[in-house]
Design a protein around this motif. Structure first.
Motif, PDB file in Angstrom:
ATOM      1  N   GLU A 265       0.820  -1.213   0.000  1.00 56.01           N
ATOM      2  CA  GLU A 265       0.000   0.000   0.000  1.00 56.01           C
ATOM      3  C   GLU A 265       0.856   1.267   0.000  1.00 56.01           C
ATOM      4  OE1 GLU A 265      -2.681   1.808   3.445  1.00 56.01           O
ATOM      5  OE2 GLU A 265      -3.436  -0.122   2.697  1.00 56.01           O
ATOM      6  N   ASN A 266       2.028   1.207   0.610  1.00 55.71           N
ATOM      7  CA  ASN A 266       2.883   2.382   0.726  1.00 55.71           C
ATOM      8  C   ASN A 266       3.964   2.453  -0.356  1.00 55.71           C
ATOM      9  OD1 ASN A 266       4.171   0.167   1.841  1.00 55.71           O
ATOM     10  ND2 ASN A 266       5.105   1.307   3.507  1.00 55.71           N
ATOM     11  N   ALA A 267       3.735   1.764  -1.484  1.00 58.20           N
ATOM     12  CA  ALA A 267       4.652   1.832  -2.625  1.00 58.20           C
ATOM     13  C   ALA A 267       4.041   2.725  -3.696  1.00 58.20           C
ATOM     14  CB  ALA A 267       4.917   0.437  -3.177  1.00 58.20           C
ATOM     15  N   HIS A 268       4.870   3.590  -4.260  1.00 62.69           N
ATOM     16  CA  HIS A 268       4.425   4.571  -5.246  1.00 62.69           C
ATOM     17  C   HIS A 268       5.303   4.486  -6.480  1.00 62.69           C
ATOM     18  CE1 HIS A 268       2.286   6.550  -1.905  1.00 62.69           C
ATOM     19  NE2 HIS A 268       3.369   6.247  -1.213  1.00 62.69           N
ATOM     20  N   HIS A 269       4.701   4.628  -7.647  1.00 65.47           N
ATOM     21  CA  HIS A 269       5.453   4.665  -8.901  1.00 65.47           C
ATOM     22  C   HIS A 269       5.840   6.102  -9.226  1.00 65.47           C
ATOM     23  CE1 HIS A 269       5.665   5.315 -13.289  1.00 65.47           C
ATOM     24  NE2 HIS A 269       6.448   4.247 -13.212  1.00 65.47           N
ATOM     25  N   ALA A 270       7.065   6.305  -9.701  1.00 70.50           N
ATOM     26  CA  ALA A 270       7.518   7.599 -10.217  1.00 70.50           C
ATOM     27  C   ALA A 270       8.210   7.341 -11.551  1.00 70.50           C
ATOM     28  CB  ALA A 270       8.483   8.261  -9.249  1.00 70.50           C
ATOM     29  N   SER A 271       7.992   8.240 -12.501  1.00 69.93           N
ATOM     30  CA  SER A 271       8.606   8.060 -13.805  1.00 69.93           C
ATOM     31  C   SER A 271       9.800   8.986 -14.032  1.00 69.93           C
ATOM     32  CB  SER A 271       7.571   8.278 -14.910  1.00 69.93           C
ATOM     33  OG  SER A 271       7.012   9.569 -14.797  1.00 69.93           O
ATOM     34  N   SER A 272      10.113   9.839 -13.038  1.00 75.15           N
ATOM     35  CA  SER A 272      11.250  10.752 -13.177  1.00 75.15           C
ATOM     36  C   SER A 272      11.766  11.139 -11.789  1.00 75.15           C
ATOM     37  CB  SER A 272      10.822  12.016 -13.923  1.00 75.15           C
ATOM     38  OG  SER A 272       9.913  12.761 -13.125  1.00 75.15           O
ATOM     39  N   VAL A 273      12.948  11.733 -11.776  1.00 75.59           N
ATOM     40  CA  VAL A 273      13.506  12.236 -10.525  1.00 75.59           C
ATOM     41  C   VAL A 273      12.559  13.269  -9.920  1.00 75.59           C
ATOM     42  CG1 VAL A 273      15.391  13.591  -9.511  1.00 75.59           C
ATOM     43  CG2 VAL A 273      15.910  11.772 -11.148  1.00 75.59           C
ATOM     44  N   GLY A 274      12.082  14.190 -10.743  1.00 76.59           N
ATOM     45  CA  GLY A 274      11.172  15.230 -10.256  1.00 76.59           C
ATOM     46  C   GLY A 274       9.916  14.658  -9.640  1.00 76.59           C
ATOM     47  N   GLU A 275       9.339  13.661 -10.295  1.00 76.60           N
ATOM     48  CA  GLU A 275       8.125  13.041  -9.757  1.00 76.60           C
ATOM     49  C   GLU A 275       8.418  12.307  -8.446  1.00 76.60           C
ATOM     50  OE1 GLU A 275       4.424  10.144 -11.094  1.00 76.60           O
ATOM     51  OE2 GLU A 275       6.072  10.471 -12.502  1.00 76.60           O
ATOM     52  N   ALA A 276       9.564  11.641  -8.359  1.00 84.24           N
ATOM     53  CA  ALA A 276       9.942  10.960  -7.113  1.00 84.24           C
ATOM     54  C   ALA A 276      10.061  11.961  -5.969  1.00 84.24           C
ATOM     55  CB  ALA A 276      11.254  10.195  -7.301  1.00 84.24           C
ATOM     56  N   VAL A 277      10.667  13.115  -6.237  1.00 85.84           N
ATOM     57  CA  VAL A 277      10.812  14.152  -5.219  1.00 85.84           C
ATOM     58  C   VAL A 277       9.433  14.699  -4.821  1.00 85.84           C
ATOM     59  CG1 VAL A 277      11.726  16.467  -4.765  1.00 85.84           C
ATOM     60  CG2 VAL A 277      13.177  14.744  -5.866  1.00 85.84           C
ATOM     61  N   GLU A 278       8.566  14.923  -5.801  1.00 85.01           N
ATOM     62  CA  GLU A 278       7.208  15.408  -5.503  1.00 85.01           C
ATOM     63  C   GLU A 278       6.453  14.431  -4.614  1.00 85.01           C
ATOM     64  OE1 GLU A 278       5.108  16.269  -9.132  1.00 85.01           O
ATOM     65  OE2 GLU A 278       6.584  17.774  -9.738  1.00 85.01           O
ATOM     66  N   ILE A 279       6.578  13.142  -4.910  1.00 89.78           N
ATOM     67  CA  ILE A 279       5.900  12.134  -4.084  1.00 89.78           C
ATOM     68  C   ILE A 279       6.456  12.164  -2.665  1.00 89.78           C
ATOM     69  CG2 ILE A 279       5.577   9.652  -3.721  1.00 89.78           C
ATOM     70  CD1 ILE A 279       5.536   9.423  -6.849  1.00 89.78           C
ATOM     71  N   ALA A 280       7.777  12.214  -2.527  1.00 88.39           N
ATOM     72  CA  ALA A 280       8.384  12.259  -1.191  1.00 88.39           C
ATOM     73  C   ALA A 280       7.893  13.490  -0.432  1.00 88.39           C
ATOM     74  CB  ALA A 280       9.903  12.261  -1.299  1.00 88.39           C
ATOM     75  N   GLU A 281       7.859  14.643  -1.100  1.00 86.26           N
ATOM     76  CA  GLU A 281       7.382  15.863  -0.447  1.00 86.26           C
ATOM     77  C   GLU A 281       5.917  15.745  -0.044  1.00 86.26           C
ATOM     78  OE1 GLU A 281       8.472  18.745  -3.437  1.00 86.26           O
ATOM     79  OE2 GLU A 281      10.345  19.239  -2.391  1.00 86.26           O
ATOM     80  N   SER A 282       5.109  15.067  -0.865  1.00 88.53           N
ATOM     81  CA  SER A 282       3.687  14.903  -0.552  1.00 88.53           C
ATOM     82  C   SER A 282       3.473  14.027   0.686  1.00 88.53           C
ATOM     83  CB  SER A 282       2.932  14.312  -1.749  1.00 88.53           C
ATOM     84  OG  SER A 282       3.162  12.916  -1.859  1.00 88.53           O
ATOM     85  N   LEU A 283       4.486  13.264   1.059  1.00 92.59           N
ATOM     86  CA  LEU A 283       4.406  12.407   2.240  1.00 92.59           C
ATOM     87  C   LEU A 283       4.759  13.168   3.514  1.00 92.59           C
ATOM     88  CD1 LEU A 283       6.057   9.234   0.677  1.00 92.59           C
ATOM     89  CD2 LEU A 283       3.616   9.592   1.139  1.00 92.59           C
ATOM     90  N   GLY A 284       5.066  14.457   3.372  1.00 92.82           N
ATOM     91  CA  GLY A 284       5.333  15.294   4.538  1.00 92.82           C
ATOM     92  C   GLY A 284       6.701  15.094   5.150  1.00 92.82           C
ATOM     93  N   THR A 285       7.636  14.638   4.375  1.00 97.14           N
ATOM     94  CA  THR A 285       8.971  14.371   4.906  1.00 97.14           C
ATOM     95  C   THR A 285       9.921  15.526   4.605  1.00 97.14           C
ATOM     96  OG1 THR A 285      10.758  12.749   4.958  1.00 97.14           O
ATOM     97  CG2 THR A 285       9.781  13.196   2.814  1.00 97.14           C
ATOM     98  N   ASP A 286      10.974  15.624   5.401  1.00 96.32           N
ATOM     99  CA  ASP A 286      12.016  16.606   5.123  1.00 96.32           C
ATOM    100  C   ASP A 286      13.259  15.947   4.543  1.00 96.32           C
ATOM    101  OD1 ASP A 286      12.823  15.272   7.383  1.00 96.32           O
ATOM    102  OD2 ASP A 286      13.319  17.058   8.533  1.00 96.32           O
ATOM    103  N   CYS A 287      13.189  14.604   4.367  1.00 92.87           N
ATOM    104  CA  CYS A 287      14.351  13.856   3.897  1.00 92.87           C
ATOM    105  C   CYS A 287      13.887  12.565   3.232  1.00 92.87           C
ATOM    106  CB  CYS A 287      15.254  13.539   5.084  1.00 92.87           C
ATOM    107  SG  CYS A 287      16.698  12.561   4.680  1.00 92.87           S
TER     108      CYS A 287
END
Length: 161
Positions: free
Chosen positions: A72-94
């Motif tokens: 459930e907590n796995a997300h697909h990203a197709s680019s570096v930018g999208e991966a960063v956006e997903i991480a930021e959407s999770l409320g993390t600072d790292c």
């Protein structure tokens, strides 16, 4: 948000052979999992699939092909930018970048930190950690363990956004 690369690297920059790591360092695996616990982790698809129990709180899988994952907590990203956006959407600072070789290479210009386990010796392998210019980085910490050393590097110059 900070991006941190974590990798175990031999003297010849080898990080893997096929789907295996060419050394067995249980204490490194332990410190690695403790370091990334509580944070999202970013992988390439093959690296993600190597883990029966991937480390981290959420898994961002960078792949050219969109897929469904069995967690459930796995997300697909197709680019570096999208991966960063997903991480930021999770409320993390790292977020931690955990490989493989092509993923480390893609993220290298975007990293704020590198945490590198230095494995003594040269190993045969087909996957390498990317070359990087030490002039762009500052070694801020070295921690010795039996059979390996963990180095923490901070980027001196601005990273690519």
């Amino acid at each position: 948000m900070e991006l941190v690369s974590v990798a175990a690297v031999a003297e010849n920059r080898v990080i893997g052979e096929g789907d295996e790591v060419p050394w067995n360092l249980p204490e490194d695996k332990k410190q690695y999992r403790e370091r990334v616990a509580g944070h999202p982790t970013i992988f390439g698809r093959r690296t993600y699939e190597m883990f029966a129990d991937p480390p981290g709180t959420a898994f961002i899988v960078l792949s050219r092909t969109e897929r469904e994952y069995d967690r459930e907590n796995a997300h697909h990203a197709s680019s570096v930018g999208e991966a960063v956006e997903i991480a930021e959407s999770l409320g993390t600072d790292c977020a931690y970048v955990l490989g493989g070789g092509a993923i480390y290479d893609l993220f290298q210009p975007h990293l704020d930190w590198m945490v590198l386990t230095r494995v003594p010796g040269e190993y045969g392998g087909d996957t390498f950690y990317p070359a990087w210019d030490e002039n762009d980085w500052t070694l801020v910490e070295t921690e010795a363990y039996e059979g390996f050393t963990v180095e923490t590097w901070e980027r001196r110059t601005g990273r690519e956004q």
